[in-house]
Design a protein around this motif. Sequence first.
Motif, PDB file in Angstrom:
ATOM      1  N   GLU A 115      31.407  31.176  42.791  1.00 20.20           N
ATOM      2  CA  GLU A 115      31.805  32.043  43.916  1.00 20.20           C
ATOM      3  C   GLU A 115      32.794  33.617  43.091  1.00 20.20           C
ATOM      4  N   GLY A 116      33.937  33.361  42.485  1.00 18.97           N
ATOM      5  CA  GLY A 116      34.784  33.931  42.287  1.00 18.97           C
ATOM      6  C   GLY A 116      33.822  35.545  41.931  1.00 18.97           C
ATOM      7  N   LEU A 117      32.465  35.283  40.866  1.00 13.88           N
ATOM      8  CA  LEU A 117      31.823  36.432  40.049  1.00 13.88           C
ATOM      9  C   LEU A 117      31.303  37.053  40.827  1.00 13.88           C
ATOM     10  N   LEU A 118      30.918  35.860  42.358  1.00 20.92           N
ATOM     11  CA  LEU A 118      29.782  36.784  43.082  1.00 20.92           C
ATOM     12  C   LEU A 118      30.228  37.822  44.322  1.00 20.92           C
ATOM     13  N   GLU A 119      32.265  37.871  44.428  1.00 22.94           N
ATOM     14  CA  GLU A 119      32.721  38.604  44.948  1.00 22.94           C
ATOM     15  C   GLU A 119      33.190  39.370  44.783  1.00 22.94           C
ATOM     16  N   SER A 120      32.962  39.628  43.374  1.00 21.06           N
ATOM     17  CA  SER A 120      33.811  40.356  42.212  1.00 21.06           C
ATOM     18  C   SER A 120      32.849  41.493  41.350  1.00 21.06           C
ATOM     19  N   GLN A 121      33.568  42.289  40.826  1.00 16.96           N
ATOM     20  CA  GLN A 121      32.556  43.354  40.369  1.00 16.96           C
ATOM     21  C   GLN A 121      32.937  43.980  38.954  1.00 16.96           C
ATOM     22  N   LEU A 122      32.635  44.799  37.978  1.00 14.26           N
ATOM     23  CA  LEU A 122      32.603  45.433  37.081  1.00 14.26           C
ATOM     24  C   LEU A 122      32.798  46.650  37.678  1.00 14.26           C
ATOM     25  N   SER A 123      33.771  47.528  37.126  1.00 18.02           N
ATOM     26  CA  SER A 123      33.484  48.539  37.827  1.00 18.02           C
ATOM     27  C   SER A 123      34.358  49.559  36.961  1.00 18.02           C
ATOM     28  N   LEU A 124      33.879  51.565  35.648  1.00 15.63           N
ATOM     29  CA  LEU A 124      34.602  51.662  34.828  1.00 15.63           C
ATOM     30  C   LEU A 124      35.861  53.042  35.323  1.00 15.63           C
ATOM     31  N   ALA A 125      36.880  53.050  35.257  1.00 11.44           N
ATOM     32  CA  ALA A 125      37.593  53.425  34.969  1.00 11.44           C
ATOM     33  C   ALA A 125      37.449  54.842  35.218  1.00 11.44           C
ATOM     34  N   GLU A 126      37.480  55.758  36.353  1.00 12.64           N
ATOM     35  CA  GLU A 126      37.496  57.144  35.645  1.00 12.64           C
ATOM     36  C   GLU A 126      39.073  58.154  35.418  1.00 12.64           C
TER      37      GLU A 126
END
Length: 605
Positions: A28-39
Amino acid sequence: MIIDRGAEGEGPVDFRSVSVRTFGTIYEGLLESQLSLAEQDLTVREVRGADTFVPAEDGDTVEVVAGSVYFHNRSGVRKSTGSYFTKPFAVEHLLDHALEPALEDHLARLDELAAAGDTAAVEAAFFDFRCADIAMGSGHFLVAAVDRIEARLLNWLSRNASSAAGVHASLGRLRAAAIEALGELGGDTEIETGSLLRRQVARSCIYGVDLNRVAVELARLSIWVHTIVPGLPLSFLDHNLIEGNSLTGIGTLDEVLRVLERGGKHVTDNTFIRAAFEQMLERADGALRRLARTSNATKKEIEEAREAHEDALAAVAPAIASFDVVSAYRAGACDLPDFATTFDPADFEQILTHLAERREVQEAVGDLKPVHFPARFPEVFRREERSGFDCLIGNPPWEKVVADREVWWGMHLPGVRSLPVAKRRAAVSELERSRPDLAAQFDADKEAAESLKLVLRAAFPNLGSGQTDLYKAFSWANLELARQGGRIGIVLPRTAVSDAGMAKWRLHVTDVDNLSLGRPGRGLGCRCSPSSTTRDGCSTGSTTPTRWRSSQSYGHLSRHLSQHRPVGFRRRRRSLHRGPHRSPQGQRSSRAQGVALKRHLMSRM
């Protein structure tokens, strides 16, 4: 190697203590989350009570360096916990007030068969209890349901040893197979009846659907871990736990008939249409009987179960193709043929299966990923006078079907949602101009959301006004899939009892012609005057104590909760109120109290 940092310092993770609930928490934690690249460099600042990533300014502590990958949820909030799991109190409440009453009905049926001395019928009906979660996630509700069902069935077995001789014999064969497989490694290992029974409950009584493939795999893993028996292979669960969208497919044959009858030009007599679909589904009976007979005691039997499952799917392929056409029609991808003039069952099937092969239909089905319940679970929907699930439980998603511009872009522009309105809009517009790739993705997501909204409103025309929220559609879907006399227990937000879009659903489940709010120690029934009336509803079989206000209008229900509550109710064969004013004293009490419902065929399409 995974290191755990605790109060005592760093150390290895003890996976022996990892529970099934832990699997779900991680998922559930992974489903509600995502990875992003900081600009750009990011810091963390409290925004609306939550630690949120925002662009770092002079003097700020940089938490994420530009060019680094960081972890956040859909609102840009820093992830610090994976506690998205349904709280235990809600799970237990639903099991107490939805599953337990449904089990009471099932055990009463077994008691009748045992009293008649029909041991063969007892063996055939023993596992004929169907419990489902159509938005199962990692399967937490289903794992808990397995324990409840096993406990009640084990207790019944201990009280009816002679009547359940066939059941004991089948469990004995499983025990013998496990001991033989263990050999010398088994030592003094004792294979308990409860463990064997829990394993059989999981493969015979539990059903689940989820749109996310990872969730389906995790649900299977959770149930495997929870029902493992030393010496026996993992049960075959591919038939019971499946991937797909519970909202975009076909729920019942009545639903198909209503679609075909729209406008009065597609069919002449729906009796023939129903018979044609029933014949399509009947072709899977042989394969399903083979699947039910396999005990999954050896690897060979697991392969036999897999073959039976695949044969069953192949047998109902024409029905699935026909249902695909209906789903595509509701999505506006195709037209239906005109069956108003003549009808031949062979031509009917052939026309629909050929239509299902058209590119536009296949593309629509690929987007919808529909689950057609009568075809995927024929053994549930082909039961005479008991078509549908005995119990449905779960916590459906609470998510609006919309691609909100600022929320969507906020995932790619940290901190934008904390800015004043004018600056926020300007920042989003600037990013939109500089990132045409993201702009194209947003347009695609927006179009997909609008398409799904149209499909849901076609499948559930009683959704009413207001925003289209998935929990509303799931409320109707659960109601449609329950058998007459079945039970439903789902977790809903507070808006379920106040939102205008749920008015028809509230009226449906609390209609004065079908309503029964039980009180401990009192009979079922209600007394309603033509004008509105107020009473306290306290039920051991429905919800926590709340105040209900009912009248004969759609906006009749006013119910105030301090927080969202799990709701459980029962669908009955007939109304409890034959007259306009039936005295509560005239009603016979029932052990399984709750909201009693009468099946309405127009609850979906």
